[in-house]
Design a protein around this motif. Structure first.
Motif, mmCIF file in Angstrom:
data_model
loop_
_atom_site.group_PDB
_atom_site.id
_atom_site.type_symbol
_atom_site.label_atom_id
_atom_site.label_comp_id
_atom_site.label_asym_id
_atom_site.label_seq_id
_atom_site.Cartn_x
_atom_site.Cartn_y
_atom_site.Cartn_z
ATOM 1 N N CYS A 54 1.050 -0.808 -0.083
ATOM 2 C CA CYS A 54 -0.293 0.207 -0.346
ATOM 3 C C CYS A 54 0.545 1.056 0.416
ATOM 4 N N ILE A 55 2.473 1.260 -0.298
ATOM 5 C CA ILE A 55 3.073 2.543 -0.417
ATOM 6 C C ILE A 55 3.493 2.296 -1.309
ATOM 7 N N GLY A 56 3.566 3.871 -2.356
ATOM 8 C CA GLY A 56 4.235 4.199 -4.043
ATOM 9 C C GLY A 56 3.235 4.468 -4.505
ATOM 10 N N ALA A 57 3.428 4.966 -5.664
ATOM 11 C CA ALA A 57 2.271 5.429 -7.083
ATOM 12 C C ALA A 57 2.770 3.726 -7.756
ATOM 13 N N PHE A 58 1.305 3.934 -8.450
ATOM 14 C CA PHE A 58 1.743 2.982 -9.492
ATOM 15 C C PHE A 58 -0.118 3.451 -10.256
ATOM 16 N N ALA A 124 7.106 9.081 -5.541
ATOM 17 C CA ALA A 124 6.101 9.346 -4.360
ATOM 18 C C ALA A 124 7.028 7.234 -4.131
ATOM 19 N N ASN A 125 7.520 7.098 -4.743
ATOM 20 C CA ASN A 125 7.824 5.228 -4.078
ATOM 21 C C ASN A 125 7.379 4.693 -3.090
ATOM 22 N N ASP A 126 7.779 6.355 -1.311
ATOM 23 C CA ASP A 126 7.365 5.675 -0.053
ATOM 24 C C ASP A 126 6.122 6.871 0.570
ATOM 25 N N GLU A 127 5.011 7.031 -0.466
ATOM 26 C CA GLU A 127 4.098 7.971 -0.246
ATOM 27 C C GLU A 127 3.080 6.687 0.036
ATOM 28 N N PRO A 128 2.305 6.807 0.954
ATOM 29 C CA PRO A 128 1.268 5.529 1.412
ATOM 30 C C PRO A 128 -0.036 5.866 0.562
ATOM 31 N N CYS A 129 -0.747 5.090 0.067
ATOM 32 C CA CYS A 129 -2.094 5.549 -0.438
ATOM 33 C C CYS A 129 -3.028 6.736 0.802
ATOM 34 N N PRO A 130 -3.424 7.055 0.090
ATOM 35 C CA PRO A 130 -4.848 7.935 1.199
ATOM 36 C C PRO A 130 -5.995 7.740 1.744
ATOM 37 N N ALA A 131 -6.377 6.183 0.678
ATOM 38 C CA ALA A 131 -7.227 5.247 1.886
ATOM 39 C C ALA A 131 -7.079 4.231 2.555
ATOM 40 N N LEU A 132 -5.735 4.921 2.695
ATOM 41 C CA LEU A 132 -5.296 3.347 3.921
ATOM 42 C C LEU A 132 -4.982 3.814 5.372
ATOM 43 N N ASP A 133 -5.580 3.319 6.002
ATOM 44 C CA ASP A 133 -5.964 4.411 7.729
ATOM 45 C C ASP A 133 -4.829 4.004 8.500
ATOM 46 N N ASP A 135 -3.586 4.052 11.084
ATOM 47 C CA ASP A 135 -4.171 3.227 12.204
ATOM 48 C C ASP A 135 -4.361 2.029 12.765
ATOM 49 N N THR A 136 -5.223 1.516 11.141
ATOM 50 C CA THR A 136 -5.631 0.057 12.008
ATOM 51 C C THR A 136 -4.809 -0.093 10.681
ATOM 52 N N GLY A 137 -4.515 0.247 9.731
ATOM 53 C CA GLY A 137 -3.402 -0.819 8.773
ATOM 54 C C GLY A 137 -4.090 -1.578 7.682
ATOM 55 N N LEU A 138 -5.909 -0.558 7.303
ATOM 56 C CA LEU A 138 -6.835 -1.142 6.511
ATOM 57 C C LEU A 138 -7.248 0.016 5.084
ATOM 58 N N CYS A 139 -7.835 -0.863 4.400
ATOM 59 C CA CYS A 139 -7.806 -0.010 3.357
ATOM 60 C C CYS A 139 -9.235 0.763 3.566
ATOM 61 N N ASP A 140 -9.550 1.993 3.499
ATOM 62 C CA ASP A 140 -10.683 2.275 4.248
ATOM 63 C C ASP A 140 -11.490 2.218 2.425
ATOM 64 N N LEU A 141 -11.341 1.561 1.300
ATOM 65 C CA LEU A 141 -12.107 1.618 -0.209
ATOM 66 C C LEU A 141 -11.733 0.176 0.227
ATOM 67 N N TYR A 142 -11.464 -0.665 0.883
ATOM 68 C CA TYR A 142 -11.195 -1.951 0.326
ATOM 69 C C TYR A 142 -11.950 -2.383 -1.112
ATOM 70 N N GLU A 143 -13.749 -2.324 -1.161
ATOM 71 C CA GLU A 143 -14.407 -2.868 -1.798
ATOM 72 C C GLU A 143 -14.843 -2.111 -3.116
ATOM 73 N N ALA A 144 -13.971 -0.609 -3.925
ATOM 74 C CA ALA A 144 -13.730 0.108 -5.094
ATOM 75 C C ALA A 144 -12.434 -0.272 -4.939
ATOM 76 N N ARG A 145 -11.573 -0.824 -4.295
ATOM 77 C CA ARG A 145 -10.054 -0.928 -4.853
ATOM 78 C C ARG A 145 -9.407 -1.403 -6.673
ATOM 79 N N PRO A 146 -9.044 -0.773 -7.291
ATOM 80 C CA PRO A 146 -8.443 -1.340 -8.261
ATOM 81 C C PRO A 146 -8.004 -2.864 -8.428
ATOM 82 N N VAL A 202 -2.391 7.220 -9.112
ATOM 83 C CA VAL A 202 -3.016 6.837 -8.197
ATOM 84 C C VAL A 202 -2.103 6.606 -7.023
ATOM 85 N N LEU A 203 -1.802 6.955 -5.720
ATOM 86 C CA LEU A 203 -1.054 7.007 -4.671
ATOM 87 C C LEU A 203 -0.905 5.547 -3.844
ATOM 88 N N THR A 204 -1.496 4.772 -4.146
ATOM 89 C CA THR A 204 -1.571 3.248 -3.703
ATOM 90 C C THR A 204 -0.808 2.533 -4.243
#
Length: 212
Positions: A54-58, A124-133, A135-146, A202-204
């Motif tokens: 979940c870190i870095g742009a693709f 942005a190789n060290d950039e976390p995805c904005p959808a990544l919480d 605190d929990t390490g979970l994806c807030d947009l998991y059902e809509a993920r690419p 996207v930053l993920t």
């Protein structure tokens, strides 16, 4: 082997495929992943809270972007505070990274050509995805993920061979890895209705692969 932007990722056309076809494709992809995960067993160590991918742009595509936008709208209805935090993280990332983005920062479209590709490989190789919480390490947009996120982990075949997440399949032989390959790759990556879309960024997702 680490892959920053997988050239074999599916190119989905926002205007050439309906939401119904997108749902059908998601069913195919998720079913293929579940089958590969079952065959992978203990070698597949992906679990909630593991954020290495979940870190870095693709690069994503238009239909991924539409799906993410709809997912954020749904999150705003169900959990507006979580959705607001996703938007805040996204705005912060855009404000910090726009000047170095090898494309149009207003639209998110990547420039074409070798030079843009080289710049994106270092972007942005060290950039976390904005959808990544965080605190929990979970994806807030998991059902809509690419789509790329939906198939990461098990062995996946591309023009470079069979790649797997470098955190998984430790101790497995090449033959054992091959038996866990995701099937339906032609259906997943090359459906006839998905052609000629522009690629977005996207930053993920840091793409951490080793090739078998």
């Amino acid at each position: 082997m680490r892959r920053k932007s997988r050239e074999y990722c599916i190119l989905l056309g926002m205007h050439s495929c309906s939401p119904r076809r997108d749902r059908e494709l998601i069913q195919i992809v998720d079913s293929a992943f579940a089958d590969a995960a079952r065959r992978s067993g203990k070698w597949l160590v992906c679990h909630p809270g593991c954020t290495q991918c979940c870190i870095g742009a693709f690069a994503i595509n238009m239909l991924d972007a539409v799906r993410l936008r709809e997912g954020l709208k749904n999150l705003e209805r169900l959990a507006p505070e979580r959705a607001a935090r996703v938007r805040e993280r996204a705005r912060d990332a855009v404000s910090r990274l726009s000047k170095d983005f090898p494309g149009d920062p207003a639209t998110g479209l990547l420039h074409e050509g070798d030079e843009a590709g080289r710049r994106f490989a270092d972007f942005a190789n060290d950039e976390p995805c904005p959808a990544l919480d965080p605190d929990t390490g979970l994806c807030d947009l998991y059902e809509a993920r690419p789509m790329t996120c939906r198939v990461f982990g098990p062995p996946l075949r591309s023009e470079d061979g069979l790649g797997v997440c470098e955190l998984c399949f430790h101790g497995a032989t090449d033959e054992e890895i091959a038996t866990c390959e995701i099937h339906q790759t032609q259906t997943i990556w090359n459906p006839l209705c998905f052609r000629n879309s522009k690629k977005l960024a996207v930053l993920t997702g840091r793409q951490l692969w080793r090739t078998v």
